[in-house]
Design a protein around this motif. Structure first.
Motif, mmCIF file in Angstrom:
data_model
loop_
_atom_site.group_PDB
_atom_site.id
_atom_site.type_symbol
_atom_site.label_atom_id
_atom_site.label_comp_id
_atom_site.label_asym_id
_atom_site.label_seq_id
_atom_site.Cartn_x
_atom_site.Cartn_y
_atom_site.Cartn_z
ATOM 1 N N LYS A 130 45.086 30.052 42.593
ATOM 2 C CA LYS A 130 44.783 31.417 43.005
ATOM 3 C C LYS A 130 45.115 31.639 44.484
ATOM 4 O O LYS A 130 45.627 32.688 44.874
ATOM 5 N N ARG A 153 48.832 31.854 44.797
ATOM 6 C CA ARG A 153 49.220 33.183 44.324
ATOM 7 C C ARG A 153 49.006 34.228 45.413
ATOM 8 O O ARG A 153 49.867 35.084 45.651
ATOM 9 N N THR A 195 43.565 39.875 44.096
ATOM 10 C CA THR A 195 43.481 38.409 44.140
ATOM 11 C C THR A 195 42.451 37.967 45.172
ATOM 12 O O THR A 195 41.663 37.048 44.922
ATOM 13 N N ASP A 211 39.649 38.200 34.600
ATOM 14 C CA ASP A 211 40.608 37.432 35.380
ATOM 15 C C ASP A 211 41.896 37.200 34.585
ATOM 16 O O ASP A 211 43.002 37.283 35.130
ATOM 17 N N SER A 217 45.554 38.600 35.520
ATOM 18 C CA SER A 217 46.708 37.713 35.658
ATOM 19 C C SER A 217 47.894 38.202 34.836
ATOM 20 O O SER A 217 49.036 38.176 35.312
ATOM 21 N N CYS A 244 50.812 33.702 38.667
ATOM 22 C CA CYS A 244 49.923 34.552 37.862
ATOM 23 C C CYS A 244 49.836 34.027 36.438
ATOM 24 O O CYS A 244 48.740 33.967 35.854
ATOM 25 N N ASP A 246 47.833 30.831 36.453
ATOM 26 C CA ASP A 246 46.416 31.143 36.652
ATOM 27 C C ASP A 246 45.791 31.619 35.344
ATOM 28 O O ASP A 246 44.701 31.179 34.953
ATOM 29 N N GLY A 247 46.477 32.501 34.644
ATOM 30 C CA GLY A 247 45.966 32.983 33.358
ATOM 31 C C GLY A 247 45.859 31.876 32.326
ATOM 32 O O GLY A 247 44.890 31.817 31.561
#
Length: 148
Positions: free
Chosen positions: A21, A24, A55, A79, A83, A120, A123-124
């Motif tokens: 994160k 990102r 973010t 979240d 993402s 992203c 992160d997802g």
């Protein structure tokens, strides 16, 4: 003797999710900075600025542990949705920035935007794996059968 922290109690900043994160966030800030320097069209700057803001909000939410305090919302789902939407927007903006013959700074902003879109997606995926009932990898939970 200093007590050791259990992996469950590891601070957000030192977790894999925290590193992804923050990476990102750094890539979005870099992309936005290049777009501002190049005086790119306003949608490029606005969308990357919005992604930086959202973010940063999620990072502060997890650092201050407000996701546990505000339990009325299901934060991991929000979240994941963020993402996915951020990845879609960053891919669109980056491809639009890379297609025409533009300045070097706009191209650099597009490249960093594509890298931010990859972060992203990562992160997802990390959050999705944590939500699975039987995840594999670092988020593996013990099933009820192990306790018996």
């Amino acid at each position: 003797m200093m007590p050791t922290l259990k992996p469950k109690h590891r601070p957000f900043c030192f977790s894999v999710k925290g590193h992804v994160k923050m990476l990102r966030l750094a890539l979005n800030v870099t992309s936005m900075t290049f777009f501002i320097i190049a005086q790119a069209p306003e949608p490029y700057i606005v969308i990357t600025g919005f992604e930086v803001t959202v973010t940063l909000f999620f990072i502060m939410l997890y650092i201050l542990r407000l996701d546990r305090l505000i339990a009325c919302l299901f934060w991991p789902l929000l979240d994941i949705i963020n993402s996915v939407i951020a990845a879609i927007f960053m891919i669109i903006i980056s491809v639009l920035a890379l297609l025409p013959e533009t300045t070097t700074f706009i191209v650099l902003g597009g490249v960093f935007g594509l890298l931010a879109a990859v972060c992203c997606i990562a992160d997802g995926v990390l959050i999705y794996r944590k939500l699975l009932f039987n995840p594999s990898g670092p988020y593996q939970k013990h099933s009820i059968h192990d306790k018996i």
